[in-house]
Design a protein around this motif. Sequence first.
Motif, short mmCIF file in Angstrom:
data_model
loop_
_atom_site.label_atom_id
_atom_site.label_comp_id
_atom_site.label_asym_id
_atom_site.label_seq_id
_atom_site.Cartn_x
_atom_site.Cartn_y
_atom_site.Cartn_z
N ALA A 93 1.47 -9.38 13.52
CA ALA A 93 0.04 -9.54 13.78
C ALA A 93 -0.75 -8.29 13.46
CB ALA A 93 -0.17 -9.93 15.25
N PHE A 94 -0.22 -7.12 13.83
CA PHE A 94 -0.98 -5.89 13.67
C PHE A 94 -0.53 -5.05 12.48
CE2 PHE A 94 -1.02 -6.91 18.25
CZ PHE A 94 -2.39 -7.11 18.41
N GLY A 95 0.56 -5.48 11.82
CA GLY A 95 1.02 -4.75 10.65
C GLY A 95 -0.01 -4.62 9.55
N PRO A 96 -0.78 -5.70 9.24
CA PRO A 96 -1.80 -5.55 8.19
C PRO A 96 -2.86 -4.51 8.50
CG PRO A 96 -1.35 -7.87 8.60
CD PRO A 96 -0.62 -7.10 9.66
N LEU A 97 -3.10 -4.24 9.78
CA LEU A 97 -4.08 -3.23 10.15
C LEU A 97 -3.54 -1.82 9.93
CD1 LEU A 97 -5.35 -4.81 13.50
CD2 LEU A 97 -6.30 -5.09 11.20
N ILE A 98 -2.21 -1.68 9.94
CA ILE A 98 -1.58 -0.37 9.77
C ILE A 98 -1.27 -0.09 8.31
CG2 ILE A 98 0.38 1.05 10.48
CD1 ILE A 98 0.61 -0.67 12.97
N ALA A 99 -0.96 -1.13 7.55
CA ALA A 99 -0.59 -0.94 6.14
C ALA A 99 -1.72 -0.30 5.36
CB ALA A 99 -0.21 -2.29 5.52
N ARG A 100 -1.38 0.65 4.51
CA ARG A 100 -2.39 1.40 3.75
C ARG A 100 -2.52 0.91 2.31
NH1 ARG A 100 -1.31 7.70 4.70
NH2 ARG A 100 -3.16 7.72 3.34
N PHE A 101 -1.68 -0.04 1.93
CA PHE A 101 -1.74 -0.56 0.56
C PHE A 101 -1.66 -2.09 0.60
CE2 PHE A 101 0.15 3.64 0.32
CZ PHE A 101 -0.54 4.24 -0.73
N PRO A 102 -2.32 -2.76 -0.35
CA PRO A 102 -2.17 -4.22 -0.47
C PRO A 102 -0.75 -4.56 -0.91
CG PRO A 102 -4.15 -3.45 -1.62
CD PRO A 102 -3.36 -2.23 -1.27
N ILE A 103 -0.40 -5.83 -0.75
CA ILE A 103 0.98 -6.24 -1.05
C ILE A 103 1.29 -6.21 -2.54
CG2 ILE A 103 1.13 -7.70 1.00
CD1 ILE A 103 0.59 -10.10 -0.84
N ASP A 104 0.27 -6.31 -3.40
CA ASP A 104 0.52 -6.39 -4.84
C ASP A 104 0.04 -5.18 -5.60
OD1 ASP A 104 -2.10 -6.86 -4.29
OD2 ASP A 104 -2.32 -8.60 -5.64
N GLU A 105 -0.34 -4.12 -4.88
CA GLU A 105 -0.81 -2.91 -5.57
C GLU A 105 0.39 -2.04 -5.96
OE1 GLU A 105 -3.32 1.12 -4.46
OE2 GLU A 105 -4.03 -0.82 -3.70
N ILE A 106 0.41 -1.62 -7.21
CA ILE A 106 1.50 -0.80 -7.73
C ILE A 106 1.10 0.68 -7.65
CG2 ILE A 106 2.88 -0.25 -9.77
CD1 ILE A 106 2.55 -3.12 -10.65
N ASP A 107 1.97 1.47 -7.06
CA ASP A 107 1.74 2.92 -6.99
C ASP A 107 2.43 3.56 -8.19
OD1 ASP A 107 1.36 5.55 -6.38
OD2 ASP A 107 2.14 5.43 -4.33
N PHE A 108 1.64 3.93 -9.19
CA PHE A 108 2.21 4.49 -10.41
C PHE A 108 2.74 5.91 -10.21
CE2 PHE A 108 -0.70 1.19 -11.88
CZ PHE A 108 0.11 0.51 -12.78
N MET A 109 2.42 6.52 -9.07
CA MET A 109 2.91 7.87 -8.81
C MET A 109 4.42 7.87 -8.54
SD MET A 109 0.28 9.76 -9.18
CE MET A 109 0.89 11.29 -8.49
N VAL A 110 4.94 6.75 -8.09
CA VAL A 110 6.37 6.69 -7.78
C VAL A 110 7.14 5.87 -8.80
CG1 VAL A 110 5.92 6.93 -5.32
CG2 VAL A 110 6.14 4.65 -6.31
N MET A 111 6.46 5.38 -9.81
CA MET A 111 7.13 4.53 -10.79
C MET A 111 8.10 5.31 -11.67
SD MET A 111 6.59 1.31 -10.66
CE MET A 111 6.98 0.78 -12.31
N GLY A 112 7.90 6.60 -11.78
CA GLY A 112 8.77 7.39 -12.65
C GLY A 112 10.21 7.41 -12.17
N ASP A 113 10.38 7.61 -10.88
CA ASP A 113 11.73 7.66 -10.31
C ASP A 113 11.66 7.07 -8.90
OD1 ASP A 113 14.30 8.12 -9.55
OD2 ASP A 113 14.32 10.25 -10.03
N ILE A 114 11.89 5.75 -8.80
CA ILE A 114 11.79 5.07 -7.51
C ILE A 114 12.81 5.61 -6.53
CG2 ILE A 114 12.05 2.84 -6.36
CD1 ILE A 114 9.51 2.96 -7.83
#
Length: 308
Positions: A54-75
């Motif tokens: 119930a409250f997880g969406p209020l804490i999450a800082r990113f949408p479910i489908d947003e890609i963080d390209f900063m970590v794409m180099g080496d997951i």
Amino acid sequence: MMIEKTKMASLASAMTETAVKGRSPWADARLRFFRNRQGVIGLCLLAFVLAFAAFGPLIARFPIDEIDFMVMGDIARDGGPSLANGHFFGTDDLGRDLFARTVLGTQISLAVGLIGAGIAVLVGTVYGAVSGFFGGRIDNVMMRTVDILLAIPYMFVLILLLVMFGRSLVLLFVGIGLLSWLEMSRIVRGQTLSLKGREYIEAARATGVPSRLIIRRHIVPNLIGVVIVYATLLVPNMILQESFISFLGLGVQEPLTSLGALISEGASTMSYGTLWQLVFPLFFFIVTLFSFFFIGDGLRDALDPKDR
């Protein structure tokens, strides 16, 4: 003489007060449940899972489908759990926030379990109560129909429906619920057979009360205890079925996800050193199942007439 009358009056008053303070069977069952350690632990675990969903969406800082390209180099190196970059559970192999996706997966898995169990309980209770109450040829036909349907591998039927009509969340809800009412109907039918010979049922029949009213007002209310216990054990079974289907890749479609789909993705990437993709969804999956199993055991002990 006056002293004896006073004592008798006090005793009668105490007995009346005790009778007024008497508890109903449901109140006794509630007290019995909260004295059950496993039941209380299961209730606390379920409250934790529900609060997370119930409250997880209020804490999450990113949408479910947003890609963080900063970590794409080496997951494996940059995509692990971190409070600094806001990925509390890390990221998946596509750079999406695993915390937000685990919240969504928990929501969908709980919805599948609760809605599917609700459909199964509703259909199975009505079907079983009608079959057991009328008996005779009607009961024979209805139960033989259930036996034939039980002989069909319903998981195969559900997979076939998903393949034919496409992966749909509504079809998943309805399919799991409508294909899981058979065992519930047999349990309700057996309990109805033991209830319809009671004196109050015979009295209702003798006074001309219609059968549908007898089923609704006398049979079904006396089945609530059995139905509640079985429903709590049915919910984790529904979640397991949905997780199995999602593990096969036939569950919900992207960008939606479920715990089964997340566990499947995490299992496929374990060799890359991204163990967190499996650990966090698996943790909430196990906690959810154990919570319902513990609650079911607690309710079974609390509502067991032999223990009253």
